[in-house]
Write a protein that holds these residues in place. Sequence first.
Motif, short mmCIF file in Angstrom:
data_model
loop_
_atom_site.label_atom_id
_atom_site.label_comp_id
_atom_site.label_asym_id
_atom_site.label_seq_id
_atom_site.Cartn_x
_atom_site.Cartn_y
_atom_site.Cartn_z
N HIS A 182 0.86 -1.19 0.00
CA HIS A 182 0.00 0.00 0.00
C HIS A 182 0.89 1.23 0.00
O HIS A 182 1.82 1.34 0.81
CB HIS A 182 -0.90 0.04 1.24
CG HIS A 182 -1.77 -1.18 1.39
ND1 HIS A 182 -2.88 -1.40 0.62
CD2 HIS A 182 -1.66 -2.25 2.22
CE1 HIS A 182 -3.43 -2.55 0.96
NE2 HIS A 182 -2.71 -3.09 1.93
N GLU A 207 -4.08 8.24 11.13
CA GLU A 207 -4.88 7.05 10.79
C GLU A 207 -3.99 5.94 10.21
O GLU A 207 -4.14 4.76 10.56
CB GLU A 207 -5.96 7.42 9.77
CG GLU A 207 -7.09 8.24 10.36
CD GLU A 207 -8.10 8.69 9.32
OE1 GLU A 207 -9.20 9.11 9.71
OE2 GLU A 207 -7.78 8.63 8.11
N LEU A 211 -3.46 2.24 11.87
CA LEU A 211 -3.89 1.04 11.15
C LEU A 211 -2.74 0.08 10.85
O LEU A 211 -2.88 -1.14 11.02
CB LEU A 211 -4.57 1.44 9.84
CG LEU A 211 -5.95 2.09 9.97
CD1 LEU A 211 -6.39 2.66 8.63
CD2 LEU A 211 -6.98 1.08 10.49
N TYR A 212 -1.59 0.61 10.43
CA TYR A 212 -0.54 -0.26 9.92
C TYR A 212 0.59 -0.53 10.90
O TYR A 212 1.40 -1.43 10.68
CB TYR A 212 0.02 0.32 8.61
CG TYR A 212 -1.00 0.28 7.50
CD1 TYR A 212 -1.29 -0.91 6.84
CD2 TYR A 212 -1.69 1.43 7.13
CE1 TYR A 212 -2.24 -0.96 5.83
CE2 TYR A 212 -2.64 1.39 6.13
CZ TYR A 212 -2.92 0.20 5.47
OH TYR A 212 -3.87 0.16 4.48
N HIS A 215 -2.17 -1.31 14.67
CA HIS A 215 -3.22 -2.30 14.41
C HIS A 215 -4.44 -2.05 15.30
O HIS A 215 -4.91 -2.95 16.01
CB HIS A 215 -2.70 -3.73 14.59
CG HIS A 215 -1.74 -4.14 13.52
ND1 HIS A 215 -1.21 -5.40 13.42
CD2 HIS A 215 -1.19 -3.45 12.49
CE1 HIS A 215 -0.39 -5.48 12.40
NE2 HIS A 215 -0.36 -4.30 11.81
N TYR A 252 -11.41 -2.99 13.90
CA TYR A 252 -10.15 -2.75 13.18
C TYR A 252 -10.26 -3.17 11.72
O TYR A 252 -9.86 -2.43 10.82
CB TYR A 252 -9.01 -3.49 13.86
CG TYR A 252 -7.75 -3.49 13.05
CD1 TYR A 252 -6.97 -2.33 12.93
CD2 TYR A 252 -7.33 -4.63 12.36
CE1 TYR A 252 -5.81 -2.32 12.16
CE2 TYR A 252 -6.18 -4.62 11.59
CZ TYR A 252 -5.42 -3.46 11.49
OH TYR A 252 -4.30 -3.45 10.73
N ASP A 253 -10.81 -4.34 11.47
CA ASP A 253 -10.92 -4.83 10.10
C ASP A 253 -11.80 -3.89 9.26
O ASP A 253 -11.50 -3.63 8.09
CB ASP A 253 -11.49 -6.25 10.07
CG ASP A 253 -10.48 -7.28 10.57
OD1 ASP A 253 -9.27 -6.96 10.58
OD2 ASP A 253 -10.90 -8.39 10.96
N LYS A 256 -9.76 -0.63 8.59
CA LYS A 256 -8.70 -0.84 7.61
C LYS A 256 -9.28 -0.99 6.21
O LYS A 256 -8.75 -0.43 5.23
CB LYS A 256 -7.89 -2.08 8.00
CG LYS A 256 -6.62 -2.30 7.17
CD LYS A 256 -5.76 -3.37 7.84
CE LYS A 256 -4.47 -3.63 7.06
NZ LYS A 256 -4.71 -4.45 5.86
N GLU A 260 -8.50 1.52 3.04
CA GLU A 260 -7.91 1.01 1.81
C GLU A 260 -8.84 1.15 0.62
O GLU A 260 -8.38 1.10 -0.53
CB GLU A 260 -7.51 -0.45 2.01
CG GLU A 260 -6.36 -0.62 2.99
CD GLU A 260 -5.99 -2.07 3.26
OE1 GLU A 260 -6.72 -2.97 2.77
OE2 GLU A 260 -4.98 -2.32 3.96
#
Length: 532
Positions: A182, A207, A211-212, A215, A252-253, A256, A260
């Motif tokens: 990404h 953000e 996220l990365y 997590h 979280y999912d 994310k 994306e």
Amino acid sequence: YRFFEPVQSTDGYDVIEAVAAQPWVEDHRVGMVGISYPGISQLFVAAQRPPGLAAITPLSVYDDTARGVVAPGGIFNKGFAFQWAKEVLDNAKPEGQGWTKTVIDRGDTTCSENQRMRLENVDAVAKAKRSSYYTRSIADPLNPSLFVGKIDVPVFLAGAWQDEQTGGHFATMLDRFTGSPHVYASLVNGLHTEALISLGIFGRYVEFLDLYVAHRVPDLTGAAQVVPILSGSVTGVDGLSLPPRRTLGSTYDEAKAAFEAEPAIEILFEEGAADGQTPGSPVPRFAASFDAWPVTDTFDTWYLGDDGALTGTPSGTGSASYVADPTTSPINTIDDSANEWAADAVWDWEAPPAPNVAAWVSDPLSADTVVAGSGWVTLHVASSVGDTDLEATLSEVRPDGSEVYVQNGWLRLSHRTEVADSPSQGAPLHTDAAADAAPAPAGELVEARLELFPVAHAFRSGSRIRLTIDAPGGNRPSWAFDTIADGEQVTISTAAATPSALVLPVVSGVAVPAGVPACGALRGQPCRSAAG
């Protein structure tokens, strides 16, 4: 000490792994943050692929040490790049930092012996001055655009087009992060600090890290408290606040996936002129998003015509000339004692006198015209002495008679040979190699393409596009050039048989708000009364 020597990359690798191994590091993966040198170093370290690295966030970086900063267009930059390097090298001399002398005076013989090894330091400034060309064995290892494809973690990159330190050429490598899963970029007009203090960037930056690296579902509570203090301290503007961000998701999912699903490239326009904000505030007026860089493959061409006209067709019959005298303009566009990052910065952007510049202006635009990416100028040009240094300046002349700086490009005419497989989205990339140097016969026209550094700008309906060509200098706050321009006459063809042209990447579908920004409001873009 050497500039970005290999041991810095391996040290970075070791630091990542040492930190990741600590019991207090969740998932034993860490991220990198930093602006300028600590941003650029992320590109070097991440290319080593340390297993414990989760993501990087390089801010205000460049794509190529040589072509992007040290010698754009083959012309040595004796401004910021020289001064910065000199300061670093002075600090790296034996006992160049005061604390080392204190330690040695207390009897630390090991420190004393280590400091003597600093006599082996390479003088990077002298080394750069000795070579007027791109030597691959020296320059390739310092060219991140050649190795960012090795990076295999998510990347968030931000920078400003008019960056007065690292130059703003970084965008040309955005499509070269081919190994990263990404790649997100936030691009804005403004200065070196913009990537860190822009309220249009900071929320997305946090953000990404949440996220990365962490997590977790992004939480901007802390950012909302920090960024007004940070941005206000740099710009002098009180009362700033982080704009509200959309909710990405409850898990979280979900968060994310929502992040994306958004376009990866965000261009922020007219930073400093946001409605309801103090002029010069680090807040964009509007934005546009795109899936990938480059954001357009459409290029519009304006031909350099007779009598200073930029036209849609090559219809001229003559030429335009100027005397290349770099002493007729201030070296920089802001006083050394001034703070160019302040909202109320006072610029000294002067138009060169008529004998020392050639200029072309379009008719008033019939519609808003948004450019985004790297443009170029094709010139059929002659110098009375053969070689010369060229500077192109792109600006917007508004209906009220004001003129706003947009972007520059540079080229030493003898460096006009281009790389055969140029990666710059249509714009020229010059080899700058000694073997390819092509001196021009005195007084004889040769064809050369001069790259304009990448930029995004909305030219308003009713405004005119202006292109000026002169000797380097007078258009940047911290850059200065060791130019060979020294009073020679430079002639540029406007004849249809040997056409010269301005080519700009044009983007459709961007909603541009009505009304031009106040003169002087745009960050990094000085404004003046339009030249005749």
